[in-house]
Design an enzyme around this catalytic site. Structure first.
Site, PDB file in Angstrom:
ATOM      1  N   HIS A  39      12.317   7.557  -4.567  1.00  0.00           N
ATOM      2  CA  HIS A  39      12.342   7.059  -3.203  1.00  0.00           C
ATOM      3  C   HIS A  39      10.979   7.335  -2.591  1.00  0.00           C
ATOM      4  CE1 HIS A  39      14.182   7.244   1.123  1.00  0.00           C
ATOM      5  NE2 HIS A  39      13.494   6.139   0.905  1.00  0.00           N
ATOM      6  N   ASP A  40      10.321   6.310  -2.079  1.00  0.00           N
ATOM      7  CA  ASP A  40       8.949   6.489  -1.605  1.00  0.00           C
ATOM      8  C   ASP A  40       8.833   7.553  -0.517  1.00  0.00           C
ATOM      9  OD1 ASP A  40      10.174   4.918   0.361  1.00  0.00           O
ATOM     10  OD2 ASP A  40       8.850   3.197   0.070  1.00  0.00           O
TER      11      ASP A  40
ATOM     12  N   ALA B 174      14.264   2.368  -0.765  1.00  0.00           N
ATOM     13  CA  ALA B 174      15.588   2.867  -1.155  1.00  0.00           C
ATOM     14  C   ALA B 174      16.664   1.789  -1.009  1.00  0.00           C
ATOM     15  CB  ALA B 174      15.947   4.080  -0.314  1.00  0.00           C
TER      16      ALA B 174
ATOM     17  N   ALA C 193       7.886  -2.539   0.913  1.00  0.00           N
ATOM     18  CA  ALA C 193       8.524  -3.794   1.289  1.00  0.00           C
ATOM     19  C   ALA C 193       7.539  -4.945   1.392  1.00  0.00           C
ATOM     20  CB  ALA C 193       9.252  -3.622   2.616  1.00  0.00           C
ATOM     21  N   SER C 194       6.251  -4.650   1.579  1.00  0.00           N
ATOM     22  CA  SER C 194       5.285  -5.732   1.747  1.00  0.00           C
ATOM     23  C   SER C 194       4.203  -5.769   0.675  1.00  0.00           C
ATOM     24  CB  SER C 194       4.620  -5.638   3.130  1.00  0.00           C
ATOM     25  OG  SER C 194       3.957  -4.394   3.285  1.00  0.00           O
ATOM     26  N   SER C 195       4.023  -4.690  -0.062  1.00  0.00           N
ATOM     27  CA  SER C 195       2.978  -4.680  -1.081  1.00  0.00           C
ATOM     28  C   SER C 195       3.251  -3.583  -2.101  1.00  0.00           C
ATOM     29  CB  SER C 195       1.596  -4.470  -0.445  1.00  0.00           C
ATOM     30  OG  SER C 195       1.508  -3.174   0.126  1.00  0.00           O
ATOM     31  N   GLY C 196       2.498  -3.641  -3.193  1.00  0.00           N
ATOM     32  CA  GLY C 196       2.599  -2.612  -4.220  1.00  0.00           C
ATOM     33  C   GLY C 196       1.223  -2.313  -4.781  1.00  0.00           C
TER      34      GLY C 196
ATOM     35  N   ASN D  52      15.484   7.997  10.590  1.00  0.00           N
ATOM     36  CA  ASN D  52      14.743   6.749  10.376  1.00  0.00           C
ATOM     37  C   ASN D  52      14.381   6.119  11.718  1.00  0.00           C
ATOM     38  OD1 ASN D  52      15.945   7.146   7.714  1.00  0.00           O
ATOM     39  ND2 ASN D  52      15.373   5.025   7.313  1.00  0.00           N
TER      40      ASN D  52
ATOM     41  N   GLY E 148       0.240   5.083   5.987  1.00  0.00           N
ATOM     42  CA  GLY E 148      -0.677   4.159   6.645  1.00  0.00           C
ATOM     43  C   GLY E 148      -0.808   4.380   8.130  1.00  0.00           C
TER      44      GLY E 148
END
Length: 488
Positions: free
Chosen positions: A234-235, A79, A11-14, A294, A401
């Site tokens: 899906h990560d 997702a 959601a914030s980086s790739g 979640n 992370g």
């Protein structure tokens, strides 16, 4: 030596990572990194999907400059979000972010037509306000009618690169639209939405060979010869594949923007208790299911960090939290007020004030509130998982992370009273690469992949320190009260 490229977009980086297997050791090289985030436009939040495609191409160009002439490529992303594609292959409209508020009442409206009990029996998926089912239920009808295909984000990226439209199951299951019994999109749910089965691509498993990148892209951008293989797109599915676990009695916590805590199972579990506790049965690779919960996760501290103008690193926040008074203020991390508030710091303070708790003022007190609340969440859900499954858990693996947060890892071990193994950080990338290597024949199966990961990367073990039983009981009771008796 074969070359494997993994694209991991959060959601914030790739990132684009180059992976190789050398004498039984998995080696990684980051070759491209980019920012990601939703864009606000006219009161809604959208993803810049074309930029994500551009960044993948830039990563491939960098691979070519580094000497990669041939490779395979796997993509994983978050997702539930989707792209509408017209009859000529054009994108229809913008790509909504799951944090957009349009779904705030969607679940209540849809459940007037089908109960959550019936929905859960069909899909085994937890109720989250932003699931694809609810997003589609409030999507503009005319756009849906025009859509020749409805693709999840990684499937759309595959399509743009190869021209081939498929729907990989680990991500497709998060739509809350796949039937556990028919193993396909549920016809009743499609009818409720006014959609047809042929608007969704054919389902495929992780490891499916999509084919080469379109030759016109290779020529126009000077790319390597590259075959796309469906990773677990899906990560979270890729992250769980990257858990360096051994034996049977283990759970996982994929700790990033979201914290996903659960166990890997061979069969879904859709008991009444699982439904009441809102656990999900997402489809995994290699015939598995991810039975998990979640939790809002590092999103909380990420937003706070932004609100302090990034003046503190995540490590500095952990140090500040260590020095703050423990368990002074707590929040129910999964409360909707923390999903996307205008100001996270103020949302936390407001909740504490409304519930008669000391209001955290300093950066250390805010961070301590978040980390204490996350650790108590993990404790509550591990105990809940044991109760629902009837299985023992002897060890929890924290990957992603959040495994770098030594303070939170030790605090979690203490509250849980069990060993925690932290690392690797890059579990999502490793799971992505593992599927490519299995499809390529370089690795036999996922257990061999996990053994190689364990051998290749440092894993840190946290042993639980004694906690006063009476204090722990009181903490659990307080947290339970805040969690289930929220101020509206």
């Amino acid at each position: 030596m074969n070359n494997y490229l993994a694209v991991d977009i959060g959601a914030s980086s790739g990132r684009v990572i180059w992976g190789t297997l050398q004498e039984g050791v998995l080696r990684l090289q980051e070759i491209h990194r980019f920012n990601n985030g939703f864009i606000e436009k006219e009161g809604h939040y959208y993803w810049d999907i074309e930029n994500l495609l551009s960044q993948i191409i830039q990563g491939l160009q960098q691979a070519k400059r580094l000497g990669v002439e041939e490779c395979t490529l796997g993509i994983d992303t978050w997702a539930v979000d989707y792209v509408l594609v017209g009859s000529s292959g054009e994108r229809i409209g913008e790509v909504y972010s799951y944090r957009d508020s349009r779904t705030d009442r969607a679940a209540n409206l849809l459940h007037q037509k089908i109960s959550f009990q019936e929905l859960y029996a069909k899909t085994g998926i937890q109720q989250l306000s932003f699931n694809t089912l609810y997003q589609l239920s409030v999507h503009e009808h005319e756009e849906l009618r025009k859509a020749e295909q409805i693709m999840l984000v990684p499937d759309y990226l595959h399509y743009r690169l190869t021209g081939i439209s498929k729907s990989e199951v680990t991500n497709a299951s998060t739509t809350q639209m796949l039937n556990l019994h028919t193993q396909d999109y549920d016809v009743d749910l499609l009818a409720l939405l006014g959609l047809q089965r042929n608007q969704f691509p054919e389902l495929v498993q992780p490891g499916f060979r999509l084919g080469p990148i379109r030759e016109e892209l290779v020529q126009a951008y000077h790319l390597p010869q590259c075959e796309l293989i469906c990773a677990a797109t899906h990560d979270t599915a890729s992250a769980v594949l990257g858990v360096p676990a051994r034996g049977e009695s283990w759970g996982y916590l994929s700790s990033g923007t979201w914290s996903l805590i659960g166990v890997e199972r061979k069969q879904p579990l859709t008991s009444h208790l699982a439904m009441e506790s809102n656990y999900t049965n997402e489809w995994g690779a290699c015939g598995t299911y991810r039975f998990l919960k979640n939790v809002m996760g590092m999103w909380l501290i990420q937003q706070v960090r932004k609100e302090y103008d990034n003046a503190y690193s995540f490590a500095e926040f952990a140090d500040l939290a260590t020095a703050a008074e423990p368990f002074r203020s707590l929040i129910p991390c999964n409360d909707d007020r923390f999903l996307n508030p205008p100001n996270m710091t103020e949302a936390i303070r407001s909740f504490c004030a409304q519930t008669g708790q000391p209001v955290p003022d300093t950066p250390g007190e805010i961070a301590r509130c978040i980390f204490d609340s996350l650790a108590l969440s993990y404790d509550a859900y591990v105990r809940e998982i044991k109760k629902i499954t009837g299985e023992s858990l002897e060890q929890l693996h924290i990957v992603g992370g959040g495994s770098n947060n030594e303070f939170l890892c030790q605090l979690s071990a203490d509250l849980l009273g069990m060993d925690i193994e932290a690392g690797p950080t890059e579990s999502t990338i490793l799971g992505n690469l593992a599927i490519q290597m299995i499809a390529d024949g370089a690795i036999r199966d996922i257990q061999e992949a996990r053994d190689i990961i364990r051998h290749s990367f440092a894993i840190r073990t946290y042993k639980p320190q004694p906690v006063d039983p009476e204090m722990l009981s009181e903490l659990r009771a307080k947290f339970h009260s805040l969690h289930f008796n929220r101020i509206n």
